[in-house]
Design a protein around this motif. Structure first.
Motif, PDB file in Angstrom:
ATOM      1  N   ASP A 120      -3.583   4.906  -0.433  1.00 49.56           N
ATOM      2  CA  ASP A 120      -4.452   3.848   0.088  1.00 49.56           C
ATOM      3  C   ASP A 120      -4.940   4.180   1.491  1.00 49.56           C
ATOM      4  OD1 ASP A 120      -4.202   1.835  -2.117  1.00 49.56           O
ATOM      5  OD2 ASP A 120      -2.087   1.990  -1.571  1.00 49.56           O
ATOM      6  N   MET A 137       0.839  -1.199   0.000  1.00 47.63           N
ATOM      7  CA  MET A 137       0.000   0.000   0.000  1.00 47.63           C
ATOM      8  C   MET A 137       0.873   1.248   0.000  1.00 47.63           C
ATOM      9  SD  MET A 137      -3.208  -0.633   2.550  1.00 47.63           S
ATOM     10  CE  MET A 137      -2.220  -0.524   4.029  1.00 47.63           C
ATOM     11  N   ARG A 138       0.332   2.322  -0.540  1.00 47.99           N
ATOM     12  CA  ARG A 138       1.005   3.607  -0.455  1.00 47.99           C
ATOM     13  C   ARG A 138       0.296   4.453   0.597  1.00 47.99           C
ATOM     14  NH1 ARG A 138       3.916   6.874  -5.170  1.00 47.99           N
ATOM     15  NH2 ARG A 138       4.933   8.433  -3.869  1.00 47.99           N
ATOM     16  N   HIS A 182       5.387  -1.186   2.934  1.00 44.00           N
ATOM     17  CA  HIS A 182       4.515  -0.127   2.461  1.00 44.00           C
ATOM     18  C   HIS A 182       5.364   0.986   1.844  1.00 44.00           C
ATOM     19  CE1 HIS A 182       1.094  -1.966   4.355  1.00 44.00           C
ATOM     20  NE2 HIS A 182       1.593  -1.849   5.568  1.00 44.00           N
ATOM     21  N   GLN A 192       1.621   1.165 -11.543  1.00 47.13           N
ATOM     22  CA  GLN A 192       0.715   0.971 -10.406  1.00 47.13           C
ATOM     23  C   GLN A 192       1.352   0.095  -9.340  1.00 47.13           C
ATOM     24  OE1 GLN A 192      -2.641  -0.337 -12.961  1.00 47.13           O
ATOM     25  NE2 GLN A 192      -3.900   1.067 -11.754  1.00 47.13           N
ATOM     26  N   ALA A 233       4.128  -7.073  -1.323  1.00 48.98           N
ATOM     27  CA  ALA A 233       3.629  -5.776  -1.776  1.00 48.98           C
ATOM     28  C   ALA A 233       3.162  -5.823  -3.219  1.00 48.98           C
ATOM     29  CB  ALA A 233       4.706  -4.710  -1.601  1.00 48.98           C
ATOM     30  N   PRO A 284      -1.958  -6.402  -4.094  1.00 44.58           N
ATOM     31  CA  PRO A 284      -2.910  -5.661  -4.930  1.00 44.58           C
ATOM     32  C   PRO A 284      -3.437  -6.477  -6.103  1.00 44.58           C
ATOM     33  CG  PRO A 284      -0.681  -4.807  -5.206  1.00 44.58           C
ATOM     34  CD  PRO A 284      -0.640  -5.731  -4.039  1.00 44.58           C
ATOM     35  N   ASP A 314       4.043   1.952  -7.531  1.00 47.28           N
ATOM     36  CA  ASP A 314       3.441   2.905  -6.599  1.00 47.28           C
ATOM     37  C   ASP A 314       3.198   2.267  -5.238  1.00 47.28           C
ATOM     38  OD1 ASP A 314       2.342   5.630  -6.401  1.00 47.28           O
ATOM     39  OD2 ASP A 314       0.455   4.599  -5.972  1.00 47.28           O
ATOM     40  N   LYS A 315       3.009   0.945  -5.208  1.00 47.27           N
ATOM     41  CA  LYS A 315       2.815   0.230  -3.942  1.00 47.27           C
ATOM     42  C   LYS A 315       4.140  -0.093  -3.259  1.00 47.27           C
ATOM     43  CE  LYS A 315      -1.630  -0.050  -4.757  1.00 47.27           C
ATOM     44  NZ  LYS A 315      -2.586   0.804  -4.023  1.00 47.27           N
TER      45      LYS A 315
END
Length: 222
Positions: A46, A1-2, A25, A173, A156, A160, A176-177
């Motif tokens: 997130d 998660m970001r 994260h 994407q 990670a 998602p 980004d996580k």
């Protein structure tokens, strides 16, 4: 998660950022309300960890502005303001949860996981897709019922994808996580972790969609 960490205490900010990065994260840390508002306008997160007593702009003002934009990003208030009226005020302003300082770091992680599950529409603790099963709370992963050891970065990347089976996620994407501001990104980082996951879970579990990204090839478990 970001995650966006909004915390003006340097010692707390460093400790929490280090903890969250150790949990794989991506973390962006800002020390005042004006920077927080700018970050929330520029980047999708997130989850937000929001202190209230901030320079520049109070945390409640940041929260109200966020909700006024109809942005439903989960917000966990972390503050030393312990009066019941202040907690009610924060929750009424649109916060999803409230954690008083000083807080236990394990409890912070548990609340983050709970908010992430709630935001993703998962009331239970596990994600399952075909023969792959993950429990984000216990960090257990299994394939056909047998335990699989995943690195933090592999988690990670996989989580998602598993949370949205059938959806194609681009390399950007997934990056980004993995990474927050200022963290060096290797040009083939996502490919390296995808390769590791395929070795552990099977070559056909994660499908490459040419020119678009990656998706899970399995069907959601009933």
């Amino acid at each position: 998660m970001r995650l966006l960490l909004v915390e003006d205490d340097h010692m707390i900010g460093e400790a929490v950022q280090e903890l969250l990065r150790a949990e794989s994260h991506a973390v962006d840390w800002v020390p005042d309300g004006n920077q927080a508002d700018a970050a929330l306008l520029a980047q999708r997160y997130d989850l937000v960890l929001l202190d209230l007593g901030l320079p520049g702009r109070d945390g409640l003002q940041v929260l109200r502005a966020l909700r006024a934009r109809h942005d439903r990003t989960p917000v966990l208030i972390t503050t030393a303001r312990d009066a019941v009226a202040q907690r009610v005020q924060g929750l009424d302003a649109g916060a999803d949860d409230y954690l008083l300082k000083p807080y236990d770091l394990d409890e912070l992680l548990a609340r983050i996981r709970a908010l992430a599950r709630r935001a993703g529409g998962h009331s239970d603790e596990a994600y399952a897709c075909g023969e792959v099963w993950l429990n984000p709370v216990t960090r257990q992963a299994t394939l056909r019922g047998q335990p699989v050891q995943l690195s933090g970065r592999e988690w990670a990347v996989l989580l998602p994808l598993l949370a949205r089976p059938g959806a194609v996620l681009s390399r950007a994407q997934l990056e980004d996580k993995l990474y927050g501001w200022g963290e060096e990104i290797s040009s083939n980082a996502v490919e390296v972790y995808i390769h590791g996951l395929r070795k552990k879970l099977g070559a056909d579990v994660i499908t490459t969609v040419r020119g678009l990204g990656y998706m899970l090839a399995c069907q959601p478990a009933p």
